[in-house]
Motif scaffolding. Structure first.
Motif, mmCIF file in Angstrom:
data_model
loop_
_atom_site.group_PDB
_atom_site.id
_atom_site.type_symbol
_atom_site.label_atom_id
_atom_site.label_comp_id
_atom_site.label_asym_id
_atom_site.label_seq_id
_atom_site.Cartn_x
_atom_site.Cartn_y
_atom_site.Cartn_z
ATOM 1 N N SER A 193 0.862 -1.108 0.242
ATOM 2 C CA SER A 193 0.194 0.019 0.223
ATOM 3 C C SER A 193 0.775 1.138 0.104
ATOM 4 O O SER A 193 2.013 1.214 0.461
ATOM 5 N N ARG A 213 4.468 -2.759 3.522
ATOM 6 C CA ARG A 213 4.040 -4.269 3.358
ATOM 7 C C ARG A 213 3.667 -4.689 4.774
ATOM 8 O O ARG A 213 4.553 -4.486 5.609
ATOM 9 N N ASP A 214 2.331 -5.004 5.314
ATOM 10 C CA ASP A 214 2.187 -5.411 6.374
ATOM 11 C C ASP A 214 2.408 -4.412 7.463
ATOM 12 O O ASP A 214 3.028 -4.617 8.580
ATOM 13 N N GLU A 215 2.270 -2.983 7.073
ATOM 14 C CA GLU A 215 2.756 -1.961 7.990
ATOM 15 C C GLU A 215 4.096 -1.602 8.169
ATOM 16 O O GLU A 215 4.421 -0.691 9.078
ATOM 17 N N GLU A 216 4.687 -2.236 7.468
ATOM 18 C CA GLU A 216 6.482 -2.038 7.541
ATOM 19 C C GLU A 216 6.592 -1.000 6.198
ATOM 20 O O GLU A 216 6.481 -1.503 5.109
#
Length: 373
Positions: free
Chosen positions: A2, A45-48
């Motif tokens: 995202s 990516r996965d909040e990273e």
């Protein structure tokens, strides 16, 4: 994956985690380009946080629609075989911000030529451009990026000689490492051609003194000499205010980001430059020289001082920025590459700048306007 707007502090943290990135992708550069609206973007990516970009938005006259420009960016994983996973959410976000088109400059190398090759090419009447020479290296990552962009519908922006309205496709760089280890000053000096080494030695013998400053108090001295250079070499100089903004913004972001350099002979300023560094990449950004006292070789002395400083700072690359792709000795740009090739570095081709139309009628009108300019 995202993409969303991030604070400048988070943008800087991502850049600090990388070995280097273009100074044109730092948040500070958005403040330099004050006529553009700026935005820091983050890839998650996965909040990273796994990527970042400075986006500059240029508005169309009378319309709230924009060209979204990512100079020498974004800072993402360009080695991927699935580039669309990175670019699709970016373009969706930019379209939601009112962008009618996107322009970016992937920071990936496609080809390299050694200094010896370039020198031989200039001397060979059958060679007129870098394309006429087989490169010493073809970069597989760069080739894969170009292939993927073609497949994804991006349009390569081709400019005569490698110069465009944006950033140069061809640059000249001096590698400061060999086999992964830092090069010594002696090794870098030995890599230069005989004329450069002689000129550096001559400048020292004649008493040329080179100093540097991290502040902006001497910026007017640089600018006065820069305007003199512009009049002599027939180009339009940027105003002092531009350099003041540039120096203030970059130095505020990091005290080691920008430095002014001065070469003086018996009190007379004979050369002056601006150097920029982000991580392990050092750039010679702007330069100026006096018409008088050229025999004292201030330009060679100042470049050698900047190279030594880059080595001491742990830089892996000293970048003399743009060249054209011409090797024709009768071309007006040939002197530029001949000066830079004396450093013993290499000519480097990047992937260049690429456009993606998001609103085809508006992009077509913009493209026609730019061609007529």
């Amino acid at each position: 994956m995202s993409v969303r707007t991030i604070p400048e502090s988070q943008h800087l943290d991502l850049l600090a985690s990388r070995e280097s990135a273009s100074f044109l992708q730092t948040p500070a550069w958005g403040r330099v380009k004050s006529e553009w609206r700026r935005e820091s973007l983050g890839w998650f990516r996965d909040e990273e946080l796994v990527g970042a970009a400075l986006v500059l938005y240029r508005q169309l006259p009378r319309l709230k629609r924009y060209l979204a420009y990512l100079p020498e960016g974004p800072v993402i994983d360009w080695e991927t075989d699935e580039l669309d996973q990175w670019l699709a959410p970016m373009t969706a976000h930019l379209k939601s911000q009112g962008a009618f088109g996107v322009r970016m400059g992937p920071p990936v190398v496609t080809r390299r030529w050694s200094a010896a090759q370039v020198k031989d090419g200039i001397a060979d009447p059958a060679v007129r451009r870098l394309d006429d020479l087989a490169p010493t290296e073809r970069d597989t990552v760069g080739a894969r990026v170009v292939s993927q962009l073609d497949e994804l519908g991006w349009r390569r922006q081709v400019a005569e000689g490698g110069f465009a309205a944006g950033q140069p496709q061809y640059v000249f760089q001096v590698p400061l490492t060999a086999d992964g280890a830092p090069r010594s000053e002696d090794d870098v000096l030995k890599g230069m051609n005989q004329l450069w080494r002689r000129n550096i030695k001559k400048a020292a013998k004649l008493g040329v003194e080179v100093t540097s400053s991290g502040g902006t108090e001497d910026l007017k001295a640089f600018h006065d000499l820069y305007v003199h250079t512009a009049q002599r070499d027939h180009f339009t100089p940027r105003p002092l205010a531009y350099f003041q903004t540039m120096a203030d913004a970059l130095s505020a972001e990091s005290p080691d980001r920008i430095r002014l350099w001065f070469a003086r002979h018996e009190g007379d300023l004979v050369a002056s430059t601006i150097a920029i560094r982000v991580g392990t990449h050092a750039w010679y950004s702007y330069g100026a020289s006096s018409t008088e006292k050229r025999e004292v070789r201030g330009s060679n002395a100042i470049q050698w001082a900047m190279l030594r400083d880059a080595l001491a700072a742990g830089a892996r690359v000293y970048d003399l920025r743009g060249i054209t792709d011409t090797l024709d000795p009768d071309d007006s740009h040939a002197g530029l590459i001949q000066f830079k090739v004396g450093t013993g570095g290499e000519a480097v081709e990047y992937a260049g700048e690429w456009d993606l139309p998001l609103n085809r009628p508006l992009y077509a009108a913009f493209d026609l306007y730019m061609r007529r300019r």
